[in-house]
Design a protein around this motif. Structure first.
Motif, short mmCIF file in Angstrom:
data_model
loop_
_atom_site.label_atom_id
_atom_site.label_comp_id
_atom_site.label_asym_id
_atom_site.label_seq_id
_atom_site.Cartn_x
_atom_site.Cartn_y
_atom_site.Cartn_z
N LEU A 176 0.83 -1.21 0.00
CA LEU A 176 0.00 0.00 0.00
C LEU A 176 0.86 1.26 0.00
O LEU A 176 0.40 2.33 -0.41
N TRP A 177 2.09 1.14 0.45
CA TRP A 177 2.99 2.29 0.54
C TRP A 177 3.60 2.66 -0.82
O TRP A 177 4.26 3.70 -0.93
N LYS A 178 3.35 1.85 -1.81
CA LYS A 178 3.90 2.13 -3.14
C LYS A 178 3.23 3.35 -3.77
O LYS A 178 3.89 4.13 -4.47
N ASP A 179 1.94 3.50 -3.55
CA ASP A 179 1.18 4.59 -4.19
C ASP A 179 0.65 5.61 -3.19
O ASP A 179 -0.17 6.45 -3.54
N CYS A 180 1.11 5.51 -1.95
CA CYS A 180 0.67 6.45 -0.92
C CYS A 180 1.70 6.44 0.20
O CYS A 180 2.07 5.37 0.68
N ARG A 181 2.17 7.61 0.62
CA ARG A 181 3.22 7.66 1.63
C ARG A 181 2.70 7.41 3.05
O ARG A 181 3.47 7.06 3.94
#
Length: 284
Positions: A176-181
């Motif tokens: 999930l951290w790939k497209d949202c920090r």
């Protein structure tokens, strides 16, 4: 919701946190801080449920979701503090009675502000709510569960990553951290908006013809998720983490690229690039 119930909720929340503050200060431990935060929510809801025993389906659902959230967060924070042993947020206040105590007071107030819409929903008569779920209620419940899952998965991915962290590329950029920090904060904020939306939706639909219901007063419950939103996005969540990460990784080219191309809180459509507080550090 009567004034005396609001007052009792506030006093119970502050009482729980100040009690554990004394223990944390005496034993100089960080283990109690976050656990007390989560425990406060559960105690408040159990007190209300014990006091009032007649509930509508929506009230029952609010109670379950509310406590699932608290249990999920509590177990995650307990696992994290057991692993890290220490919370560096308190390094400058752990031995200072008044400063450390003020943190616990603010934590008690936060529990009160966040939980008050749900506590209100649990405390009023079940007749104010529909006897069955409406289509709108089902949508809010489904979205609340979705945001809770987003928060849960994001926290688990981050915990596993930092448990096996490497000195190089010391930031998470997969799952999930790939497209949202900050997908965990997105889940947190979205969950509480959906919880308040579920409460207001069912309350308003059931009482459309009730002239005694003051809609404007009840819309004030939206201040609760708005408080969480502002707290996480502008005060203690995103800014602290982004500044800390920038100070550690500003020379890391992969992190620079991640910062420029990845949304801060919303997936894909959110603001990309450094937040304002980090931009000031870059200028300096």
């Amino acid at each position: 919701m009567d004034f005396y119930i609001i007052l009792w909720v506030l006093l119970i929340s502050l009482g729980i946190n100040l009690t554990f503050f004394i223990l944390a200060f005496i034993f100089k431990t960080d283990i109690l801080t976050d656990i007390t935060y989560c425990l406060s929510f559960i105690i408040l809801s159990v007190v209300i449920v014990t006091w009032k025993q007649n509930f509508s389906p929506v009230q029952i659902c609010l109670f379950i979701l509310y406590n699932l959230w608290a249990l999920r967060l509590g177990s995650y924070l307990l696992m994290r503090i057991i692993t890290t042993k220490i919370d560096h947020r308190f390094d400058k206040m752990r031995n200072r009675f008044w400063k450390f105590g003020m943190f616990w007071v603010l934590q008690g107030l936060s529990v009160f502000l966040i939980s008050i819409p749900t506590i209100f929903a649990l405390s009023i008569d079940a007749n104010y709510f529909n006897s069955n779920f409406s289509y709108y209620s089902i949508i809010f419940i489904a979205l609340a569960v979705l945001f809770l899952l987003i928060e849960t998965i994001a926290d688990w991915q981050k915990f596993r990553f930092y448990k096996k962290k490497r000195k190089i590329d010391f930031f998470i950029n997969y799952g999930l951290w790939k497209d949202c920090r900050h997908p965990n904060y997105l889940g947190e904020i979205g969950f509480w908006y959906m919880m308040t939306g579920l409460l207001l939706c069912d309350l308003f639909i059931k009482n459309l013809n009730n002239k005694n219901l003051d809609y404007l007063i009840h819309l004030l419950w939206l201040l609760s998720p708005m408080y969480i939103n502002i707290l996480l996005i502008k005060v203690s969540g995103v800014p602290l983490l982004e500044i800390n990460q920038w100070q550690k990784l500003h020379d890391n080219m992969k992190y620079q690229e991640y910062l420029k191309t990845t949304s801060c809180v919303l997936f894909y459509i959110g603001k990309k690039g450094p937040i304002n507080k980090v931009s000031k550090l870059i200028v300096v």
